[in-house]
Write a protein that holds these residues in place. Structure first.
Motif, PDB file in Angstrom:
ATOM      1  N   GLY A  54     -28.711 -36.182  33.296  1.00  0.00           N
ATOM      2  CA  GLY A  54     -29.233 -36.753  32.381  1.00  0.00           C
ATOM      3  C   GLY A  54     -30.665 -36.038  32.690  1.00  0.00           C
ATOM      4  O   GLY A  54     -31.710 -36.898  32.288  1.00  0.00           O
ATOM      5  N   GLY A  55     -30.850 -35.032  34.138  1.00  0.00           N
ATOM      6  CA  GLY A  55     -32.747 -35.174  34.265  1.00  0.00           C
ATOM      7  C   GLY A  55     -33.939 -35.633  34.733  1.00  0.00           C
ATOM      8  O   GLY A  55     -34.641 -36.008  34.694  1.00  0.00           O
ATOM      9  N   ILE A  56     -32.448 -36.981  35.616  1.00  0.00           N
ATOM     10  CA  ILE A  56     -32.754 -38.306  36.737  1.00  0.00           C
ATOM     11  C   ILE A  56     -33.084 -38.107  38.010  1.00  0.00           C
ATOM     12  O   ILE A  56     -31.882 -37.761  37.964  1.00  0.00           O
ATOM     13  CB  ILE A  56     -33.406 -39.356  35.364  1.00  0.00           C
ATOM     14  CG1 ILE A  56     -34.116 -39.163  34.289  1.00  0.00           C
ATOM     15  CG2 ILE A  56     -34.378 -39.907  36.609  1.00  0.00           C
ATOM     16  CD1 ILE A  56     -33.795 -40.691  33.616  1.00  0.00           C
ATOM     17  N   ASN A  76     -36.967 -35.108  34.039  1.00  0.00           N
ATOM     18  CA  ASN A  76     -37.343 -34.048  33.342  1.00  0.00           C
ATOM     19  C   ASN A  76     -38.435 -34.989  32.284  1.00  0.00           C
ATOM     20  O   ASN A  76     -38.740 -35.506  31.845  1.00  0.00           O
ATOM     21  CB  ASN A  76     -36.609 -33.406  32.331  1.00  0.00           C
ATOM     22  CG  ASN A  76     -35.047 -32.852  33.602  1.00  0.00           C
ATOM     23  OD1 ASN A  76     -35.730 -32.336  34.284  1.00  0.00           O
ATOM     24  ND2 ASN A  76     -34.485 -32.481  32.446  1.00  0.00           N
ATOM     25  N   SER A  77     -39.394 -33.939  31.536  1.00  0.00           N
ATOM     26  CA  SER A  77     -40.817 -34.500  31.415  1.00  0.00           C
ATOM     27  C   SER A  77     -40.148 -34.723  29.146  1.00  0.00           C
ATOM     28  O   SER A  77     -41.002 -35.674  28.791  1.00  0.00           O
ATOM     29  CB  SER A  77     -41.543 -33.439  30.660  1.00  0.00           C
ATOM     30  OG  SER A  77     -41.711 -32.549  30.554  1.00  0.00           O
ATOM     31  N   ILE A  87     -35.036 -35.240  23.954  1.00  0.00           N
ATOM     32  CA  ILE A  87     -35.939 -35.069  22.846  1.00  0.00           C
ATOM     33  C   ILE A  87     -36.746 -33.819  22.867  1.00  0.00           C
ATOM     34  O   ILE A  87     -37.529 -33.244  22.230  1.00  0.00           O
ATOM     35  CB  ILE A  87     -37.435 -36.189  22.556  1.00  0.00           C
ATOM     36  CG1 ILE A  87     -38.155 -36.260  24.161  1.00  0.00           C
ATOM     37  CG2 ILE A  87     -36.639 -37.350  21.835  1.00  0.00           C
ATOM     38  CD1 ILE A  87     -39.379 -36.806  23.810  1.00  0.00           C
ATOM     39  N   GLY A  88     -36.318 -32.879  23.714  1.00  0.00           N
ATOM     40  CA  GLY A  88     -36.565 -30.895  23.644  1.00  0.00           C
ATOM     41  C   GLY A  88     -36.221 -30.590  22.078  1.00  0.00           C
ATOM     42  O   GLY A  88     -36.277 -29.580  21.773  1.00  0.00           O
ATOM     43  N   LYS A  89     -35.310 -31.050  21.355  1.00  0.00           N
ATOM     44  CA  LYS A  89     -35.083 -30.242  20.122  1.00  0.00           C
ATOM     45  C   LYS A  89     -35.974 -31.080  19.043  1.00  0.00           C
ATOM     46  O   LYS A  89     -36.035 -32.388  18.853  1.00  0.00           O
ATOM     47  CB  LYS A  89     -33.734 -30.261  19.716  1.00  0.00           C
ATOM     48  CG  LYS A  89     -32.532 -29.719  20.897  1.00  0.00           C
ATOM     49  CD  LYS A  89     -31.958 -28.959  19.930  1.00  0.00           C
ATOM     50  CE  LYS A  89     -30.716 -30.387  20.782  1.00  0.00           C
ATOM     51  NZ  LYS A  89     -29.137 -30.478  20.526  1.00  0.00           N
ATOM     52  N   PRO A  90     -35.949 -30.450  18.134  1.00  0.00           N
ATOM     53  CA  PRO A  90     -37.315 -31.364  16.800  1.00  0.00           C
ATOM     54  C   PRO A  90     -36.432 -32.458  16.262  1.00  0.00           C
ATOM     55  O   PRO A  90     -36.602 -33.257  16.085  1.00  0.00           O
ATOM     56  CB  PRO A  90     -37.361 -29.472  16.076  1.00  0.00           C
ATOM     57  CG  PRO A  90     -37.602 -28.765  16.409  1.00  0.00           C
ATOM     58  CD  PRO A  90     -36.586 -28.827  17.867  1.00  0.00           C
ATOM     59  N   GLY A 115     -37.927 -22.616  36.575  1.00  0.00           N
ATOM     60  CA  GLY A 115     -36.478 -23.499  37.141  1.00  0.00           C
ATOM     61  C   GLY A 115     -36.972 -25.299  36.664  1.00  0.00           C
ATOM     62  O   GLY A 115     -38.281 -25.465  36.679  1.00  0.00           O
ATOM     63  N   THR A 116     -35.492 -26.347  36.397  1.00  0.00           N
ATOM     64  CA  THR A 116     -35.803 -27.759  36.137  1.00  0.00           C
ATOM     65  C   THR A 116     -36.475 -28.297  37.859  1.00  0.00           C
ATOM     66  O   THR A 116     -37.420 -29.200  37.467  1.00  0.00           O
ATOM     67  CB  THR A 116     -35.037 -28.125  35.823  1.00  0.00           C
ATOM     68  OG1 THR A 116     -33.975 -27.858  36.847  1.00  0.00           O
ATOM     69  CG2 THR A 116     -34.593 -27.369  34.669  1.00  0.00           C
ATOM     70  N   ILE A 117     -36.358 -27.280  38.772  1.00  0.00           N
ATOM     71  CA  ILE A 117     -37.180 -28.381  39.635  1.00  0.00           C
ATOM     72  C   ILE A 117     -37.657 -27.076  40.653  1.00  0.00           C
ATOM     73  O   ILE A 117     -39.070 -27.688  41.959  1.00  0.00           O
ATOM     74  CB  ILE A 117     -35.883 -28.840  41.157  1.00  0.00           C
ATOM     75  CG1 ILE A 117     -36.824 -29.991  41.387  1.00  0.00           C
ATOM     76  CG2 ILE A 117     -35.613 -28.390  41.307  1.00  0.00           C
ATOM     77  CD1 ILE A 117     -35.270 -31.245  41.538  1.00  0.00           C
ATOM     78  N   GLY A 118     -37.862 -25.723  41.104  1.00  0.00           N
ATOM     79  CA  GLY A 118     -38.988 -25.242  41.586  1.00  0.00           C
ATOM     80  C   GLY A 118     -40.142 -25.540  41.688  1.00  0.00           C
ATOM     81  O   GLY A 118     -40.663 -25.280  42.517  1.00  0.00           O
TER      82      GLY A 118
END
Length: 147
Positions: A82-84, A21-22, A129-132, A1-4
């Motif tokens: 926003g993943g931060i 998130n990276s 920027i997860g999608k091309p 998961g995103t934080i596990g």
């Protein structure tokens, strides 16, 4: 998961921890984010991204097929994750060890436990920027950002 995966960290040296998130390109003012976190005495704060939705028609509020009010061509603003994240290190005790666990699971747990979860609305540039196609956009945008 995103934080596990954070549950793998044995000990944090500081009372506050920033997790991001990276796959994000941003000009977030991290100092302002931290000051807002402290000012609001948050246990966890989430950078939120505003999205405005324009409805081109009147929106009706109804009850039993009766129109009780309406708004002509309204604009609604919603805030997305926003993943931060900025957290007190104690919040990480809520993350199960060695399990799949999303940041939204942690947020829900914090709410259920009566913790203080706050929103920090993004006022600067932000792009996932997860999608091309978004990565290609980032390649162009970064040439004009003051990083």
């Amino acid at each position: 998961g995103t934080i596990g995966a954070v549950s793998k960290v044995a000990n944090f040296n500081h009372p506050y921890v920033l997790v991001t998130n990276s796959d994000i390109l941003t000009t977030l003012d991290y100092e302002d984010f931290f000051k807002d976190f402290i000012k609001n005495d948050a246990d966890m704060s989430v950078v939120t991204i505003p999205y405005s939705v324009n409805i081109p028609y009147a929106v009706m509020e109804t009850s039993n097929n009766e129109i009780i009010s309406f708004m002509e061509k309204p604009t609604f603003t919603y805030y997305s994750n926003g993943g931060i994240y900025l957290m007190k290190k104690e919040v990480f005790e809520k993350i199960p060890k060695n399990e799949f666990y999303n940041s939204t699971d942690l947020m829900q747990k914090l709410i259920e436990d009566g913790g203080r979860l706050t929103s920090y609305p993004m006022r600067q540039y932000w792009l996932d920027i997860g999608k091309p196609e978004d990565y290609q956009k980032a390649q162009k945008d970064i040439q004009h950002l003051n990083l």
